[in-house]
Scaffold this motif. Structure first.
Motif, mmCIF file in Angstrom:
data_model
loop_
_atom_site.group_PDB
_atom_site.id
_atom_site.type_symbol
_atom_site.label_atom_id
_atom_site.label_comp_id
_atom_site.label_asym_id
_atom_site.label_seq_id
_atom_site.Cartn_x
_atom_site.Cartn_y
_atom_site.Cartn_z
ATOM 1 N N GLN A 248 0.828 -1.206 0.000
ATOM 2 C CA GLN A 248 0.000 0.000 0.000
ATOM 3 C C GLN A 248 0.862 1.256 0.000
ATOM 4 O O GLN A 248 0.562 2.229 -0.702
ATOM 5 N N VAL A 249 1.930 1.216 0.794
ATOM 6 C CA VAL A 249 2.836 2.371 0.824
ATOM 7 C C VAL A 249 3.446 2.596 -0.553
ATOM 8 O O VAL A 249 3.527 3.737 -1.044
ATOM 9 N N ALA A 250 3.888 1.498 -1.183
ATOM 10 C CA ALA A 250 4.507 1.621 -2.510
ATOM 11 C C ALA A 250 3.523 2.210 -3.522
ATOM 12 O O ALA A 250 3.883 3.091 -4.311
ATOM 13 N N LEU A 251 2.285 1.728 -3.501
ATOM 14 C CA LEU A 251 1.289 2.239 -4.444
ATOM 15 C C LEU A 251 1.003 3.713 -4.200
ATOM 16 O O LEU A 251 0.846 4.492 -5.149
ATOM 17 N N ALA A 252 0.923 4.100 -2.917
ATOM 18 C CA ALA A 252 0.635 5.505 -2.607
ATOM 19 C C ALA A 252 1.769 6.418 -3.068
ATOM 20 O O ALA A 252 1.537 7.473 -3.667
ATOM 21 N N ILE A 253 3.017 6.022 -2.784
ATOM 22 C CA ILE A 253 4.160 6.848 -3.192
ATOM 23 C C ILE A 253 4.268 6.888 -4.711
ATOM 24 O O ILE A 253 4.530 7.943 -5.302
ATOM 25 N N GLU A 254 4.052 5.734 -5.359
ATOM 26 C CA GLU A 254 4.118 5.723 -6.822
ATOM 27 C C GLU A 254 3.012 6.585 -7.414
ATOM 28 O O GLU A 254 3.227 7.299 -8.398
ATOM 29 N N ARG A 255 1.811 6.533 -6.804
ATOM 30 C CA ARG A 255 0.715 7.377 -7.297
ATOM 31 C C ARG A 255 1.086 8.844 -7.210
ATOM 32 O O ARG A 255 0.845 9.625 -8.144
#
Length: 902
Positions: free
Chosen positions: A638-645
């Motif tokens: 979830q953290v990775a997706l949020a930062i990538e977003r």
């Protein structure tokens, strides 16, 4: 029957998704392994077939690359005119998206999906144009090569040595309704290349020696075949899901291996890996978590974690499912994944224990249906720990004492009821006590309570009293039934308690995931996302946590700031970099650099790792638990997706700024270069004539040439002044020197400066005598009036009147400038205030900054400006200025209307 019933919620989501898809167009992708295989040719043939069936098929953009056989298929299909775009002095032909949307054909052909559009167009990539066409309901045929898929970018670069710059997100291929593979054997493609059907002759040898080597073509062909096979497999899964097919369709081999906490788990994993390698099949390691596993010793939980990590290292997908019936959960998951083979361990218990307690293997074999069951034996001694699990104490000793007291309490209550109620009612009291004890204390105390209940009932309430002897043999049946019912009820109550505990455990886990996803979804700044992620990881695992993000040099850097406290040993920077570069876990509890003081996990984005998460819990044993590790990975994802977003949003914003900057630069060059050349040419020509000694000019001619030089120099001065004013406004450098001014005097000063420009027009001005003063910067407001009147002069025909007036309300004063020109095109009333926008061709040129400057000055004063068409023809521009409640004293003649003469 219930297992075959579709999930209503999942069915509703699919119906809703299908409704959305029905409103959009259909996408068909013609996929090839490399250029030259015939994708465009196949697409054109398919379009002709649709045209013969009466479908309105149109070519949006097709690149034939001079291939005669492909060009021969273009006639017979309507072709949209391309859009000419000026880019750095070159005129490029691009797909005209607006023309396609206006034409609205049923089917449109868009070649080269990965193409990058010229800066200045609405979308940066052609696949984005296709997305807009699909959302508009148009069906699209398109082509692309497998090397353009984003997920294969690194693989293709490793195979061919060429980094493909133009890529298409995998979601476009996944969204396609149909994918047709255009396949051509490498030898045939090389022959086409040699025959000059792919590239021009001078490029053939270079292509064969580099990108088009036979080895590269074979590898690319395999990639295309595999990706198409995956796509077909996905379509089959969607069909099975939509039609609630629970039977396994053995179209391809999928192996499931069941792992647990037994010592033989690694052997099962290795056997499944070997089977998958022999069959070229994908394989999945599944662990079914039941409630009692949560109370097992940490050593056994650690063993399970090691088994799952081994499966991951050998290439398996690892999955954890929860439930109470292991066999049913395994078969349900196997059917969802269309598994054809299930690998389990051989039972090690004796037959009588299997008969009493049941056997997972026997249940799997009975219910497996079309799924093959493979039972793998273990090494000697591997099954011994399991036999001892049944004898392990699962309840505290105090629970047994409390159970005994509970039975005594039930006996006391029954003693009071005994004179008034039948024996059957007394039995109910004991059953209630057993239920309460089972729910509160667990299985062991409830079994003890069941036995004690039978004994107490016999001793106190069955004649002969106060003895275990039985005078009536019928009571033996009563005792047996009572004991069985008590045991069954206690077991059901215990299972209910376990399910409730498991539900609470899932709820806590879901709550952790929801809390993090909610916080991450409501913030966009990377530093704040890192702080939120560290906070949730710290709370969830009682651990120190840190976020490392990659910089421009692809070095993972520790994020610092408020709430980001992590005791990081610089010696472990190599561990962080290794995790970032390889995209795998490392550090404590892993087989890679296990001496590290923390566990490091990659932040995996769609295009590779974007950073690393470090976790150092107070008790490291928590991270060795498979379920906790799965929760940690879910949070990290979830953290990775949020930062990538956030990064993608920033990149999209930067790309938009770049496109707008490029468009602005082109507009400036186009506008300014023309408007500079015209007056300069006049000045140069007039000055040359004056300086030419061979020409004898009379005084009138000299005066006219001098006036031309002065007029064009003044035009240049206005142009440069507008550019400088625009720069000041955009930079926020405009400083207002406010003072009280009457609007008629400001207008009179502006008209006086425009006396020469107004020779061909009559100006009608109307300013009421009681018009209040306005607190403004007089110089800047005069510039607004000048720009508006000049704009009217450009568009109004010679001899027509220009109207300038003002009025005042309670809160604001309004100034109007009207002309009798062609008016404003419908829908352009707001755009005309944009920089470099020029509407209907004017009688005189211009850069398109005058109205933009007016808007900037008016808004700086707290006012607003707008435009509209006049009744009877022409345009009307209005701007408002706020009025102050307190006016300075002014001497004014009553009922006087002042008219300022131009």
């Amino acid at each position: 029957m219930d297992q075959k019933r579709p999930d209503p919620d999942a069915l509703l989501k699919r119906v809703q998704a299908e409704e959305v898809r029905q409103a959009e167009g259909k996408l068909k992708v013609f996929l090839g392994a490399s250029p030259g295989v015939g994708k465009t040719y196949a697409m054109l043939e398919a379009a002709h077939a649709q045209r013969r069936d009466g479908v309105d098929a149109v070519i949006g953009v097709v690149e034939t690359h001079g291939r005669a056989d492909t060009e021969a298929l273009v006639p017979g299909l309507d072709v949209l005119a391309r859009r000419a775009v000026d880019y750095r002095g070159a005129l490029l032909q691009e797909f005209d998206l607006d023309a396609a949307l206006a034409r609205r054909p049923t089917l449109i052909l868009i070649d080269e999906l990965a193409h990058t559009n010229v800066p200045g167009l609405r979308h940066a990539k052609r696949w984005q144009d296709v997305q807009e066409l699909l959302k508009a309901g148009l069906h699209v045929y398109t082509t692309m090569n497998v090397q353009h898929l984003e997920s294969l970018n690194d693989v293709v670069a490793q195979i061919t040595g060429v980094r493909v710059r133009e890529t298409v997100p995998d979601s476009m291929l996944e969204r396609a309704d149909d994918v047709e593979l255009i396949d051509l054997p490498p030898d045939d493609l090389l022959q086409r290349l040699k025959d000059g059907k792919v590239y021009v002759p001078e490029q053939i040898q270079h292509a064969i020696q580099h990108y088009f080597s036979k080895g590269n073509l074979i590898a690319l062909r395999e990639l295309a075949l595999r990706r198409t096979a995956e796509r077909v497999d996905q379509q089959m899964e969607v069909y099975r899901r939509d039609h609630a097919v629970v039977r396994t369709w053995p179209a391809s081999e999928t192996i499931l291996v069941c792992v647990n906490m037994k010592a033989r788990g690694p052997r099962l994993v290795r056997a499944a890996r070997q089977m998958a390698a022999d069959l070229h099949a994908k394989w999945i390691a599944v662990y079914v978590q039941i409630h009692r596993h949560l109370r097992l010793p940490q050593t056994e939980r650690d063993r399970l974690g090691q088994t799952l990590r081994l499966a991951e290292q050998l290439g398996a997908e690892t999955v954890t499912v929860t439930g109470e019936n292991v066999a049913q959960e395994l078969l349900s998951y196997a059917r969802r994944r269309n598994a054809t083979k299930l690998v389990v361990g051989k039972p090690v218990r004796s037959r009588w224990k299997e008969w009493i307690f049941g056997s997972v293997v026997s249940e799997l074999i009975q219910q497996s249906g079309e799924i093959d069951i493979y039972v793998i034996t273990g090494e000697a001694g591997e099954g011994q720990p399991l036999a001892r699990q049944r004898l392990r104490q699962t309840s505290a000793r105090s629970g047994y004492a409390v159970a005994s007291l509970g039975v005594l309490a039930a006996t006391a209550a029954a003693w009071l009821m005994f004179p008034h109620f039948a024996a059957a009612n007394l039995i109910m009291l004991y059953l209630i006590a057993v239920i309460v004890i089972a729910i509160r204390l667990g299985r062991g105390p409830s079994v003890l309570a069941s036995v004690l209940s039978v004994a107490c009932f016999d001793f106190f309430f069955v004649p002969p009293y106060y003895s275990f002897a039985v005078s009536d043999l019928e009571y033996l049946l009563t005792f047996g039934v009572m004991l069985v019912v008590a045991l069954v009820i206690s077991n059901l109550a215990v299972r209910l308690r376990q399910q409730a505990d498991l539900a609470r455990y899932r709820e806590r886990r879901t709550g952790v995931l929801y809390a993090m996803s909610r916080d991450l979804a409501t913030h966009q700044e990377t530093g704040l996302l890192a702080q939120l992620a560290v906070k949730h990881l710290r709370d969830a695992f009682d651990a120190q946590a840190a976020i490392f993000l990659a910089d421009a040099d692809r070095r993972a850097q520790l994020q610092r700031g408020e709430g980001l406290h992590f005791e990081f040993d610089p010696k472990e920077s190599g561990v962080v970099q290794w995790v970032y570069e390889h995209g795998e876990r490392a550090g404590f509890g892993t087989d890679t650099l296990p001496g590290a003081s923390a566990l490091y996990l990659p932040l995996a984005g769609s295009a590779g790792a974007i950073g690393v998460v470090a976790v150092r819990p107070t008790e490291f044993s928590r991270l060795l638990d498979p379920d906790q590790l799965l929760l940690l990975e879910s949070l990290v994802n979830q953290v990775a997706l949020a930062i990538e977003r956030t990064r993608l949003s920033e990149e999209a914003q930067q790309a938009h700024v770049h496109v707008e900057t490029e468009r602005m630069r082109n507009a400036i060059l186009s506008s300014v270069s023309h408007d500079l050349r015209t007056p300069l040419a006049t000045i140069i020509g007039a000055a040359s004539s004056l300086a030419d000694a061979r020409k004898e000019l009379d005084s009138a001619a000299r005066r006219e040439l001098s006036r031309s030089i002065a007029r064009e120099a003044d035009r240049l001065d206005r142009l440069l002044k507008n550019l400088l004013d625009m720069m000041r406004i955009e930079a926020g450098a405009v400083q207002l020197n406010k003072d009280w001014h009457p609007l008629d005097e400001v207008a009179g000063a502006a008209l006086a400066r425009l006396e020469g420009r107004l020779r061909e027009h009559r100006v009608n001005t109307t300013f009421p005598a009681d018009l209040p003063l306005v607190l403004v910067d007089g110089v800047l407001l005069e510039q607004v009036v000048i720009n508006l009147v000049e704009n009217a002069v450009k568009y109004a025909p010679a001899g027509s009147a220009i109207d300038l007036s003002a009025s005042a309300g309670e809160r604001e004063a309004v100034v109007e400038v009207g002309d009798r020109g062609p008016g404003i095109p419908s829908g352009e009333e707001i755009r005309i205030f944009d920089k470099f926008y020029r509407g209907t061709p004017a009688r005189e040129g211009g850069v398109g900054l005058g109205l933009t400057i007016c808007r900037g000055i008016v808004e700086a004063h707290g006012g607003r400006i707008w435009a509209e068409n006049r009744s009877g023809g022409g345009a009307l521009f209005r701007f408002s200025l706020p009025l102050s409640d307190r006016q300075p004293p002014v001497t004014m003649e009553p009922n006087e209307t002042r008219h300022v003469q131009a």
